[in-house]
Write a protein that holds these residues in place. Structure first.
Motif, PDB file in Angstrom:
ATOM      1  N   TRP A 270       2.124   1.088  -9.060  1.00 51.94           N
ATOM      2  CA  TRP A 270       1.239   2.015  -9.767  1.00 51.94           C
ATOM      3  C   TRP A 270       0.869   1.472 -11.147  1.00 51.94           C
ATOM      4  CZ3 TRP A 270      -1.893   5.862  -8.757  1.00 51.94           C
ATOM      5  CH2 TRP A 270      -1.720   6.614  -7.602  1.00 51.94           C
TER       6      TRP A 270
ATOM      7  N   LEU B 253      -4.402   8.663  -5.756  1.00 54.75           N
ATOM      8  CA  LEU B 253      -4.179   9.832  -6.593  1.00 54.75           C
ATOM      9  C   LEU B 253      -4.603  11.114  -5.879  1.00 54.75           C
ATOM     10  CD1 LEU B 253      -3.190  10.492  -9.468  1.00 54.75           C
ATOM     11  CD2 LEU B 253      -5.575  10.446 -10.181  1.00 54.75           C
ATOM     12  N   LEU B 254      -5.740  11.045  -5.181  1.00 57.00           N
ATOM     13  CA  LEU B 254      -6.259  12.214  -4.470  1.00 57.00           C
ATOM     14  C   LEU B 254      -5.742  12.312  -3.033  1.00 57.00           C
ATOM     15  CD1 LEU B 254      -9.956  12.019  -5.690  1.00 57.00           C
ATOM     16  CD2 LEU B 254      -8.101  13.444  -6.599  1.00 57.00           C
TER      17      LEU B 254
ATOM     18  N   ILE C 141     -12.047   1.959  -9.723  1.00 60.38           N
ATOM     19  CA  ILE C 141     -11.953   3.322  -9.168  1.00 60.38           C
ATOM     20  C   ILE C 141     -11.104   3.313  -7.901  1.00 60.38           C
ATOM     21  CG2 ILE C 141     -13.299   5.162  -8.077  1.00 60.38           C
ATOM     22  CD1 ILE C 141     -15.596   4.315 -10.066  1.00 60.38           C
TER      23      ILE C 141
ATOM     24  N   ILE D  77      -7.185   3.445  -8.025  1.00 61.72           N
ATOM     25  CA  ILE D  77      -6.482   4.646  -8.483  1.00 61.72           C
ATOM     26  C   ILE D  77      -6.823   5.893  -7.680  1.00 61.72           C
ATOM     27  CG2 ILE D  77      -6.102   6.170 -10.471  1.00 61.72           C
ATOM     28  CD1 ILE D  77      -4.922   3.333 -10.795  1.00 61.72           C
ATOM     29  N   LEU D  78      -8.107   6.219  -7.602  1.00 62.33           N
ATOM     30  CA  LEU D  78      -8.495   7.523  -7.050  1.00 62.33           C
ATOM     31  C   LEU D  78      -8.060   7.793  -5.608  1.00 62.33           C
ATOM     32  CD1 LEU D  78     -11.966   8.458  -8.552  1.00 62.33           C
ATOM     33  CD2 LEU D  78      -9.694   9.317  -9.114  1.00 62.33           C
ATOM     34  N   PRO D  79      -8.214   6.854  -4.673  1.00 63.23           N
ATOM     35  CA  PRO D  79      -7.806   7.187  -3.303  1.00 63.23           C
ATOM     36  C   PRO D  79      -6.336   7.599  -3.189  1.00 63.23           C
ATOM     37  CG  PRO D  79      -9.133   5.217  -3.305  1.00 63.23           C
ATOM     38  CD  PRO D  79      -8.830   5.535  -4.742  1.00 63.23           C
TER      39      PRO D  79
END
Length: 124
Positions: free
Chosen positions: A6, A66-67, A59, A62-64
């Protein structure tokens, strides 16, 4: 190791978010004055494409995850950065810009660690 992945992904995302934003918002001539002499060898569209790819990778790192929506995009984004760094190393090598190669290698290795970890033993 999950925390390390992470952190590495976060650092890569920050670096490429900044780099990508610069490339999409500045002209190649302006980038050259900022120390990116390679930019004048490429068309403005190519420089903006590289910047856009870096933004998408930032993007995607992180985003995939995180969400929790299609987290497989995290290692794919990292793999994309590995390819971008290989291209950067080729360009800098041809331009005899040896001072840029160590940072390219560092980013390549960090991205490769994320690819290995997220496709391998520490997948989401």
């Amino acid at each position: 190791m999950n925390v390390v992945l992470w952190i590495v992904a976060g650092l890569l995302a920050l670096a490429f978010l900044g780099s990508g934003l610069m490339k999409v918002s500045q002209t190649p001539a302006k980038l050259a004055t900022m120390g990116m002499g390679w930019a004048v060898d490429f068309s403005p569209a190519a420089v903006k494409t590289i910047g856009g790819l870096e933004l998408l990778a930032a993007i995607g790192l992180i985003l995939p995850a995180l969400l929790d929506i299609a987290p497989v995009f995290v290692p794919l984004a990292a793999l994309g950065l590995v390819l971008v760094m290989i291209g950067a190393m080729v360009v800098h090598g041809r331009r005899n810009e040896k001072q840029a190669l160590p940072i390219n290698v560092l980013f390549l290795v960090l991205a490769a660690v994320v690819v290995w970890g997220r496709f391998g033993p520490y997948a989401f």
